[in-house]
Scaffold this motif. Structure first.
Motif, PDB file in Angstrom:
ATOM      1  N   GLY A 236       0.844  -1.190   0.000  1.00 26.38           N
ATOM      2  CA  GLY A 236       0.000   0.000   0.000  1.00 26.38           C
ATOM      3  C   GLY A 236       0.886   1.250   0.000  1.00 26.38           C
ATOM      4  N   ASP A 237       0.326   2.394  -0.288  1.00 30.28           N
ATOM      5  CA  ASP A 237       1.112   3.618  -0.403  1.00 30.28           C
ATOM      6  C   ASP A 237       0.861   4.512   0.806  1.00 30.28           C
ATOM      7  OD1 ASP A 237       2.688   5.583  -1.290  1.00 30.28           O
ATOM      8  OD2 ASP A 237       1.753   5.759  -3.272  1.00 30.28           O
ATOM      9  N   TYR A 238       1.991   5.025   1.435  1.00 33.40           N
ATOM     10  CA  TYR A 238       1.833   5.925   2.581  1.00 33.40           C
ATOM     11  C   TYR A 238       1.488   7.335   2.138  1.00 33.40           C
ATOM     12  CZ  TYR A 238       3.286   3.250   6.656  1.00 33.40           C
ATOM     13  OH  TYR A 238       3.338   2.394   7.694  1.00 33.40           O
ATOM     14  N   GLY A 239       1.894   7.683   0.897  1.00 30.37           N
ATOM     15  CA  GLY A 239       1.682   9.053   0.464  1.00 30.37           C
ATOM     16  C   GLY A 239       2.966   9.845   0.530  1.00 30.37           C
ATOM     17  N   ASP A 240       3.050  10.841   1.437  1.00 33.59           N
ATOM     18  CA  ASP A 240       4.138  11.802   1.353  1.00 33.59           C
ATOM     19  C   ASP A 240       5.268  11.545   2.341  1.00 33.59           C
ATOM     20  OD1 ASP A 240       2.389  14.408   3.190  1.00 33.59           O
ATOM     21  OD2 ASP A 240       2.611  12.248   3.509  1.00 33.59           O
ATOM     22  N   THR A 241       5.296  10.404   3.052  1.00 33.09           N
ATOM     23  CA  THR A 241       6.404  10.181   3.977  1.00 33.09           C
ATOM     24  C   THR A 241       7.626   9.688   3.243  1.00 33.09           C
ATOM     25  OG1 THR A 241       5.570   7.998   4.392  1.00 33.09           O
ATOM     26  CG2 THR A 241       4.967   9.701   5.971  1.00 33.09           C
TER      27      THR A 241
END
Lengths: 170, 346
Positions: free
Chosen positions: A94-99
Motif C-alpha cells: 500500500g502507499d503511505y503518500g508523502d512520507t
C-alpha cells in the motif's frame, strides 16, 4: 573381487550363550539399579513441564517487528517473498503518500503449512522486519485456512526494533 | 452337605482365589511392570502420567488405565471368511495358560492346589500343546499376509520347541520318579551332602537352562519373538486384532510368563520348599512356604523379563538350528546321562 571379511571366532563359552546372556543380564540390571537408586542416567525430558533448551539461532514461528510509532517495519519490498523457496509469503503493498517511507504492507500473510522454516526470508529482509526468533514451534491448526497467518497475528508476536532502516548497523 | 457338592464348591473357591486373586492380578501388574522395568533398563522414564487424586506412584495406575482404554477402543474386524475362528483365537491363546494353574501346587498338601493330579505334568504338556491354535487360528482367520507369515513362524517355532521343552523335563521325572508336581516338590525337600538343597536346578542344571530357553521360545518372547517381529511383520499373527482382542493376546503372553515361572520353580527350584526345612504343617511354616513359592516365581518372572529386554532377536534359521541341532540333542544326551548315572548310583 570381493573382500574377505574376517569374522571374530566365538569360543566355546560364547557359543553356549549362557555366560554371555548372564553378562547381558548383568548389564541390564546395572542400568536398572543405577536408575532407581544411584546416579540417574535418564535422558528423557518430560516435555510439557520441562522444556528443552533451544539453540539461540533456532528458527520458530515468524514475527513482524514494529517501529517506534507502532507501524510495521516492513516496507513491502517483496524480497522475502522472492527469496522464499516455498512461496508461502503473500504481500500486498500500500502507499503511505508523502512520507519518506514509500510503501507499507496492506496484507502480509504467511501460510505456515507451506513454510519450510528455512530462514531465507529473514536473511533477505533489509529492514529487520521479519524475524523467526520467537522460539515458538509451528502451531497446529484444525482447518487449513487457519494455517494462513496474517499481519495482525504476526505483529502481535513482534517487538520494537530500532535498527536503522536499510540494513545499516546502528 | 453332600460331600461331592462340597468338594466342587471348594474347588471353585480355590479356582477363583488362584486365578482372580493371583494370576490375573499378577498379569495386570506385569503389564505395568514390564513397561516400567524396560524403561529403566534403557535409561528412560517409562509410564508416569496416569494419576488418581494427584498421586502418580511411578505410573502404577497405568495398569488400570490401559485396560480401560483398550476396552473402549473400536473393535475393528477385517473382512474374513472365518469370523468364528477370528473371534475364537484370542481366547485360545489366553485360556490354555490359565488352565495350567489347575495343577500348580502353591503350598504343601491338597489344600493349596486345585487338582493334585498324579500325572500333572502330562496335563501341562497337553494344555501347552493347545497354545499354538491361538496363533494359527488368529493368523489364518485374519485374512492378512503379515498375520499369515507370523502364524507360520509361530507354528513351526512352537512345535519344534515343544518337543525340546518336554524332553528337558524327562530328566527331572527320572530323578524324582514322579510326574505329579506335588510329588516332585516333596522329593526336592531333601538336602544333598549336607549343604545343597536337592533342587532340580542342582541335579539337572543343563535341563534348567534348556528348559528356560525353550519355554521362552514357546512363549514367543524376545529373543525368540520372530512371530511378532515388528520390523518385518508389523505385529505378526495378531496384526489385524484391535481393542480387547489384541489385549487378550498380550494378556495370554503375560499369564504364560507366570505359568512358565510356576512350572520351572516347581521342577527346578523346589516349589514351595524352603531350603534345609524338610517339614510341613503349622500355619506359620505353611504361609512361609507359600511366600517362598511366590518369591521363586517372581525371581523367574524377573529373569524372563530381563532376558527379553537384554537380547536381540534371533534370525529364523538360527532359531531352528538352535532348537533342532543344539537344544534337542543336548536334552536327549541329558536323558541318557541321567539314566546312566541312575543305573550306576542304584
Amino acid at each position: 573381487m570381493g573382500y574377505k571379511v574376517a569374522r571374530p571366532e566365538l569360543n566355546i563359552f560364547e557359543k553356549s550363550y549362557v555366560p554371555e546372556i548372564l553378562k547381558g543380564v548383568g548389564v541390564s540390571s546395572r542400568h536398572f539399579f543405577r536408575n532407581i537408586f544411584g546416579k540417574k542416567d535418564i535422558v528423557t525430558v518430560e516435555y510439557p513441564e520441562v522444556k528443552p533448551d533451544y539453540a539461540s539461532r533456532y528458527r520458530g514461528h515468524h514475527r513482524l517487528m514494529a517501529r517506534e510509532d507502532g507501524t510495521a517495519r516492513c516496507v513491502a519490498c517483496m524480497l522475502c517473498s522472492t527469496a522464499c523457496p516455498a512461496h508461502c509469503i503473500t504481500i500486498e503493498a500500500g502507499d503511505y503518500g508523502d512520507t519518506d517511507v514509500e510503501k507499507y504492507p496492506v496484507k502480509f500473510e504467511i501460510d505456515l503449512l507451506v513454510c519450510v522454516y528455512c530462514g531465507m526470508c529473514e536473511e533477505a529482509c533489509p529492514c529487520d522486519a521479519i524475524r523467526m526468533d520467537s522460539g515458538i514451534h509451528t502451531p497446529s491448526q484444525m482447518y487449513r485456512k487457519d494455517g494462513r497467518v496474517g499481519k495482525v497475528d504476526l505483529m502481535a508476536l513482534g517487538d520494537l526494533s530500532i535498527a536503522k532502516q536499510g540494513g545499516e548497523l546502528s | 452337605m453332600d460331600p461331592i457338592l462340597a468338594a466342587v464348591l471348594f474347588a471353585i473357591i480355590k479356582i477363583s482365589i488362584i486365578l482372580l486373586g493371583y494370576v490375573m492380578l499378577f498379569a495386570t501388574v506385569l503389564t505395568w511392570l514390564e513397561r516400567k522395568y524396560s524403561a529403566l533398563i534403557q535409561d528412560r522414564i517409562g509410564p508416569n502420567r496416569a494419576e488418581v487424586a494427584g498421586l502418580r506412584l511411578g505410573g502404577l495406575f497405568h495398569m488400570i488405565a490401559d485396560p480401560i482404554k483398550v476396552l473402549f477402543k473400536e473393535d475393528f474386524m477385517p473382512r474374513t471368511e472365518n469370523p468364528i475362528m477370528y473371534k475364537m483365537a484370542p481366547w485360545l491363546s489366553v485360556v490354555p495358560p490359565m488352565v495350567i494353574f489347575a495343577v500348580i501346587p502353591f503350598g504343601p498338601g491338597d489344600m493349596f492346589v486345585i487338582s493334585n493330579a498324579p500325572l500333572g505334568m502330562l496335563f501341562i504338556f497337553a494344555i501347552a500343546g493347545l497354545g499354538v491354535y491361538g496363533s494359527v487360528f488368529g493368523a489364518w482367520a485374519s485374512n492378512s499376509k503379515f498375520a499369515l507369515l507370523g502364524g507360520l513362524r509361530a507354528t513351526a517355532q512352537m512345535i519344534s520347541y515343544e518337543v525340546a521343552m518336554g524332553l528337558n523335563l524327562v530328566g527331572v521325572f527320572m530323578i524324582y520318579e514322579s510326574m505329579s508336581l506335588q510329588g516332585i516338590i516333596v522329593e526336592q525337600g531333601e538336602t544333598l551332602w549336607g549343604f545343597l538343597p536337592a533342587w532340580g536346578l542342582f541335579l539337572q542344571p543343563v535341563s534348567f537352562i534348556l528348559f528356560m530357553a525353550s519355554a521362552i521360545a514357546e512363549n514367543k518372547r524376545a529373543p525368540f519373538d520372530l512371530t511378532e517381529a515388528e520390523s518385518e511383520l508389523v505385529a505378526g499373527y495378531f496384526t489385524e486384532y484391535s481393542s480387547m482382542k489384541f489385549a487378550l493376546f498380550s494378556l495370554g503372553e503375560f499369564i504364560e510368563i507366570i505359568a512358565i515361572a510356576c512350572i520351572a520353580s516347581c521342577m527346578f527350584l523346589g516349589g514351595w520348599q524352603i531350603p534345609f526345612v524338610d517339614a510341613t504343617g503349622g500355619i506359620i511354616l505353611t504361609s512361609l512356604q507359600i511366600l517362598a513359592f511366590l518369591f521363586k516365581v517372581f525371581v523367574l518372572v524377573w529373569l524372563q523379563m530381563t532376558i527379553r529386554w537384554t537380547l536381540p532377536r534371533f534370525r529364523y534359521d538360527q532359531l531352528m538350528k538352535l532348537g533342532w541341532l543344539y537344544i534337542l540333542p543336548l536334552s536327549l544326551a541329558n536323558i541318557l546321562a541321567t539314566g546312566v548315572w541312575l543305573y550306576f548310583a542304584a
